[in-house]
Enzyme design. Structure first.
Site, short mmCIF file in Angstrom:
data_model
loop_
_atom_site.label_atom_id
_atom_site.label_comp_id
_atom_site.label_asym_id
_atom_site.label_seq_id
_atom_site.Cartn_x
_atom_site.Cartn_y
_atom_site.Cartn_z
N HIS A 39 0.87 -1.18 0.00
CA HIS A 39 0.00 0.00 0.00
C HIS A 39 0.91 1.24 0.00
O HIS A 39 2.02 1.18 0.54
CB HIS A 39 -0.82 0.15 1.28
CG HIS A 39 -1.74 -0.97 1.64
ND1 HIS A 39 -1.32 -2.10 2.28
CD2 HIS A 39 -3.08 -1.10 1.49
CE1 HIS A 39 -2.36 -2.89 2.51
NE2 HIS A 39 -3.45 -2.31 2.04
N ASP A 72 2.27 1.87 3.44
CA ASP A 72 3.25 0.92 4.00
C ASP A 72 4.66 1.46 3.82
O ASP A 72 5.56 1.13 4.60
CB ASP A 72 3.23 -0.43 3.26
CG ASP A 72 1.89 -1.12 3.34
OD1 ASP A 72 1.14 -0.82 4.28
OD2 ASP A 72 1.61 -1.94 2.45
C1 XLS Z 1 -7.63 -6.79 4.87
C2 XLS Z 1 -7.20 -6.96 3.49
C3 XLS Z 1 -6.08 -6.04 3.06
C4 XLS Z 1 -5.95 -6.02 1.56
C5 XLS Z 1 -5.13 -4.90 1.04
O1 XLS Z 1 -8.33 -7.61 5.44
O2 XLS Z 1 -6.86 -8.29 3.29
O3 XLS Z 1 -4.90 -6.43 3.67
O4 XLS Z 1 -5.42 -7.21 1.08
O5 XLS Z 1 -5.65 -3.66 1.35
#
Ligand code: XLS
Ligand code: NI
Ligand code: NI
Length: 452
Positions: free
Chosen positions: A110, A113
């Site tokens: 993201h 991140d």
């Molecule tokens: C949360 C989601 C998130 C997505 C990415 O439960 O899995 O991690 O994969 O935003």
């Protein structure tokens, strides 16, 4: 750790430069028992069948906190008081050291991140650009590729009432700005996909929610994202990740079938596919196998966030996968459907809070990757032995006969069918579904996997 250190990283000093294949009899926990990237499985290298990715959020940007306690992990870049730029560089250096040592081809991240939100939009943008420069250098150095990029539209307080589905169009605009930026970053890094997970696209209470209004907003958002994808010439796939709830009480992207219905309603089915997560399937009351099979049947299969839930807990525990039995059935459906195109297996999985040693991150991924590798071998065995395809085909064989064809071809009416039944010309008899036979046959392939 030297937070200003060189790019090749010196964080995981107890781990060799590359995790190697040790074979099933190896007792070395820092070696693969099954995963052999170059082993050919159904015409492709194992690495190309599985397309494994490390995710940066759980593995490098999460301190091991939970709702009752603070972080427990040894992640110096997350410590309070570290200069944000220095922290973000150290985090990336450690992440790419990890990816390189693990020897997997992909990663996913993201915007938040890799770069903290600044005091202004311009500062946030500058933080991100600096990190993306560094990511690009790491990709060149290690050969790691981007499976997908995404924007975090759920952590900042502005998104508490949703991003695209927020009652405030200003928040919609902010989300649009973030997605535009990350779509372009993903394009610049030659990402294979772009993911939208609508963690706060939903509601906490219907008392203040206009469902019809939010549906229109959400569809509009997805339409302009797709428009921008074409405008910038991004060649990757746009993916939506279904999840029924958590953090929001109810999320609109509930499960594969719900998302496909939404896309079709808004003429977006040609633009988006699905990123399915194992634990999200169980939260929706489905098996992981169900979600994969449904996405394939509805023409929307894209990629996988691989993890597992806990059958006693009702939340997204995001544990590393460890059941070959469960994963093999999902991999089987993917193989039969032709395998991944742009998708792959992203480890959207996190350590338990007590797994505080640096090598725990390796142990978790190695065990998870071996689970996938073994599941792939079992699935390939099922394909080769016609374990499920032949009985499935046989079960529906009558639909190729005259009656079946006339029904599906649309040439027969309800009244004509009734006439056939009344005249005794059509006289169906119950047949065995053979469930136990098939369960046993699948187990035989799982037990024998890879040894044939
Ligand atoms: C949360 C989601 C998130 C997505 C990415 O439960 O899995 O991690 O994969 O935003
Ligand atoms: Ni996910
Ligand atoms: Ni999740």
């Amino acid at each position: 750790m030297d937070l200003e250190g060189g790019m090749s990283g010196d964080f995981f000093t107890d781990v060799p430069a590359r995790i190697k294949f040790g074979g099933p009899d190896s007792t070395d926990p820092l070696a693969y028992a099954v995963y052999q990237p170059d082993r050919m499985v159904r015409g492709k290298r194992m690495a190309d069948q599985l397309r494994i990715a490390v995710c940066l959020w759980h593995s490098f940007n999460w301190p091991g906190s939970d709702v009752f306690g603070v972080g427990t992990f040894d992640r110096p870049w997350l410590a309070p008081g570290v200069d944000p730029r220095t922290a973000s560089q150290a985090k990336l250096d450690a992440a790419f050291e990890f990816i390189d040592k693990l020897g997997v081809p992909f990663f996913a991240f993201h915007d938040r991140d890799v770069a903290p939100e600044g005091r202004t939009y311009a500062e946030t943008r500058a933080n991100l650009d600096a990190s993306v420069d560094r990511i690009e250098k790491h990709m060149q150095r290690t050969g790691a590729r981007l499976l997908w990029g995404t924007a975090n539209l759920f952590s900042h307080p502005r998104y508490a009432a949703g991003a695209a589905t927020n009652p405030d169009p200003g928040v919609f605009a902010y989300a649009a700005a973030q997605v535009k930026t990350m779509l372009e970053v993903t394009n610049r890094l030659k990402g294979a996909n772009y993911v939208l997970w609508g963690g706060r696209e939903g509601y906490e209470t219907l008392l203040n929610t206009d469902l019809a209004q939010e549906e229109v907003q959400f569809a509009r958002f997805l339409a302009i994202v797709a428009e921008h994808k074409h405008k910038i010439g991004f060649a990757g796939t746009l993916l939506i990740e279904p999840k029924p709830q958590e953090p929001t009480k109810h999320q609109y992207d509930y499960d594969a079938a719900t998302v496909m219905g939404f896309l079709q309603r808004h003429d977006l089915a040609g633009e988006y596919r699905l990123n399915l997560e194992a634990n999200h399937a169980t939260l929706a009351g489905h098996s992981f196998h169900h979600e994969v099979a449904t996405a394939i049947a509805l023409g929307g299969f894209g990629s996988i966030d691989v993890n597992r839930g806990d059958y006693q807990n009702g939340w997204d525990t995001d544990q590393f996968p460890n059941s070959v039995d469960e994963v093999a059935l999902a991999v089987y459906e993917i193989l039969v459907a032709g395998g991944f195109t742009t998708g792959g297996f992203n480890f959207d999985a996190k350590l338990r809070r007590q797994s505080i040693s640096r090598t725990d991150l390796f142990h978790a991924h190695i065990a998870g990757i071996d689970t996938l590798a073994r599941a792939l071998l079992a699935a390939a065995d099922m394909v080769e032995h016609d374990t499920l395809a032949a009985p499935r085909k046989e079960r529906y064989a009558d639909w190729s006969n005259e009656l079946g064809k006339s029904i599906l071809g649309g040439s027969v009416t309800l009244a004509e069918l009734e006439r056939g039944i009344a005249a005794g010309e059509i006289d169906p008899k119950p047949r065995s579904g053979q469930q136990e036979l098939l369960e046993g046959a699948v187990n035989r392939r799982i037990w024998r996997a890879g040894s044939s």
